[in-house]
Structures are given as C-alpha cells and as structure tokens.
Scaffold this motif. Sequence first.
Motif, mmCIF file in Angstrom:
data_model
loop_
_atom_site.group_PDB
_atom_site.id
_atom_site.type_symbol
_atom_site.label_atom_id
_atom_site.label_comp_id
_atom_site.label_asym_id
_atom_site.label_seq_id
_atom_site.Cartn_x
_atom_site.Cartn_y
_atom_site.Cartn_z
ATOM 1 N N ALA A 189 0.808 -1.217 0.000
ATOM 2 C CA ALA A 189 0.000 0.000 0.000
ATOM 3 C C ALA A 189 0.845 1.273 0.000
ATOM 4 N N GLU A 190 2.128 1.165 0.350
ATOM 5 C CA GLU A 190 3.003 2.341 0.341
ATOM 6 C C GLU A 190 3.129 2.945 -1.050
ATOM 7 N N ASN A 191 3.086 2.102 -2.075
ATOM 8 C CA ASN A 191 3.229 2.571 -3.450
ATOM 9 C C ASN A 191 2.263 1.787 -4.342
ATOM 10 N N ASN A 216 -3.453 -12.959 0.902
ATOM 11 C CA ASN A 216 -3.205 -12.828 -0.532
ATOM 12 C C ASN A 216 -4.501 -12.745 -1.335
ATOM 13 N N ASN A 217 -5.549 -13.405 -0.864
ATOM 14 C CA ASN A 217 -6.834 -13.318 -1.552
ATOM 15 C C ASN A 217 -7.333 -11.879 -1.572
ATOM 16 N N ALA A 218 -7.281 -11.224 -0.422
ATOM 17 C CA ALA A 218 -7.729 -9.833 -0.339
ATOM 18 C C ALA A 218 -6.768 -8.899 -1.077
ATOM 19 N N LEU A 219 -5.466 -9.157 -0.951
ATOM 20 C CA LEU A 219 -4.477 -8.310 -1.609
ATOM 21 C C LEU A 219 -4.640 -8.346 -3.126
ATOM 22 N N ARG A 220 -4.815 -9.535 -3.689
ATOM 23 C CA ARG A 220 -4.945 -9.651 -5.150
ATOM 24 C C ARG A 220 -6.233 -8.998 -5.649
ATOM 25 N N SER A 221 -7.285 -9.076 -4.853
ATOM 26 C CA SER A 221 -8.521 -8.391 -5.242
ATOM 27 C C SER A 221 -8.286 -6.887 -5.335
ATOM 28 N N TRP A 222 -7.525 -6.365 -4.382
ATOM 29 C CA TRP A 222 -7.197 -4.938 -4.401
ATOM 30 C C TRP A 222 -6.318 -4.594 -5.594
ATOM 31 N N LEU A 223 -5.342 -5.435 -5.907
ATOM 32 C CA LEU A 223 -4.458 -5.179 -7.048
ATOM 33 C C LEU A 223 -5.221 -5.268 -8.369
ATOM 34 N N GLY A 269 -5.620 -0.966 -7.413
ATOM 35 C CA GLY A 269 -5.243 -0.310 -6.170
ATOM 36 C C GLY A 269 -6.258 0.674 -5.648
ATOM 37 N N THR A 270 -7.511 0.548 -6.097
ATOM 38 C CA THR A 270 -8.556 1.433 -5.589
ATOM 39 C C THR A 270 -9.246 0.763 -4.397
ATOM 40 N N GLY A 271 -9.902 1.563 -3.603
ATOM 41 C CA GLY A 271 -10.589 1.012 -2.444
ATOM 42 C C GLY A 271 -9.653 0.902 -1.249
#
Length: 228
Positions: free
Chosen positions: A88-90, A152-159, A163-165
Amino acid sequence: MRDALVGAAFQLFLERGYEETTVDDIVALAGVGRRSFFRYFPSKEDVVFPDHERCLADMTAFLSEEADTDDPVQRVCDAARLVLRMYAENPTFSVQRYRLTKKVPGLRAYELSVVWRYERALAEYLRGRSAGAREDTLRADVVAAAVVAAHNNALRSWLRSDGTGDAEVAVDRALGYVQNTFGSSPGEPAHQEPEGPEEPEDVVVVVSRRGAPLWRVVQEIESALGRN
C-alpha cells in the motif's frame, strides 16, 4: 541508486517487455555500471521484488518482539498486515508489478518462493509458541498457510482493482475468518473459565423392591429429592 535502478527497470519492462530487457539496458538507462546493479540485486528477477527482503526482516523482528496479545494467531495475522502496508506504500508500483508477474511465468515462480518464505516465518513462530507435539506442528503449518491465503486473496482483489478502495478493510475481513476459526475472538478467551465455584452435584440412591411399578419408583425418587 537502488530506487533509480528499480525505476529504470520498470520503465523498460513497460516499454519493451520483461524478457526483452537486459541488465545492460537497465544500467544504461540508470547511468551506472553492471557492478552497481549486482551490488543491490543478485539477478534481474530481484529488481522486480526490491522490497520483500526488507519486509521479511521486519516481519521476523515483529514476531520476535514481546506480543501485546496472548493469542499467537492474532500475532501472525498482525505480522501479515506488514506485507499489506508494504504494497500500500506505493499502489502504482504494486499494480505494475502484479500485472508484470501475471505475464511472466518465471516471475510468478519467483513470487511463490517469496510467499513460501513468509509462510515459513509465520509457521516457525507458531511452532515456537506450541508444546512441540506433532499435532501442534501440523496446526502451526495449517494456520500459517491459512493466514497467507487469506491475506493474498484480499491483496490480489485490491491489485486487480488497480489499487482502488481500502485494502486494509479487505485484508482485515479476510484475516478475521482465520482468527475466528483458529484463534481467540477479541475479548473472548479460548477456554472460558466458570464464573465462581461450581456447585456440587446431588447424588441420590434409591433402593426399591424388584418388580415395583414404575410409578412407585418415581414417587420414591421425588420423595428423596423433597419434591412431594
């Protein structure tokens, strides 16, 4: 220098493609020599994941510190959140790397090896908090795998959403499943202790004549219990 090399590498990856970009191309664009590149990155693959070594070291240090909770499952969930903060930093860089990794099988394999190192660090911490029995070792491995999978499931959904939300909300929700399944819920101990001393149980022995009707036996029991 390190950031300049990463920036040059990703600029070329986006323009030419990963396979078509060489280390010589990267150092030429960054304006440094090959020796400078390999001082920071052992290979071209490593320049794609420049922050994982630092994050893994931060996670290991975090797990070795005195915990604010007695629940080791909550502790490893908190450790996994360090990885999320790194991404989330970048957000722009993280999304670019995600897209690149999806296209290049070699990078995907490299990423899986990094994920396995995170999982191993979590499992080793959990084993250290257990009694060392075979069941405890199995549980440590299962919980560590569940934490990594949920994160990783949540991270990949965000990616995938570019990177919105709010990534933290999604990861907290996913890790909540792990905590509710394997750990102690907030404010609720894993083993609820009884409130106050337990009342002794009454034991009643009734001697009745063989062949006595059932109603008579029941009457004698009620009489012994004082329920006349």
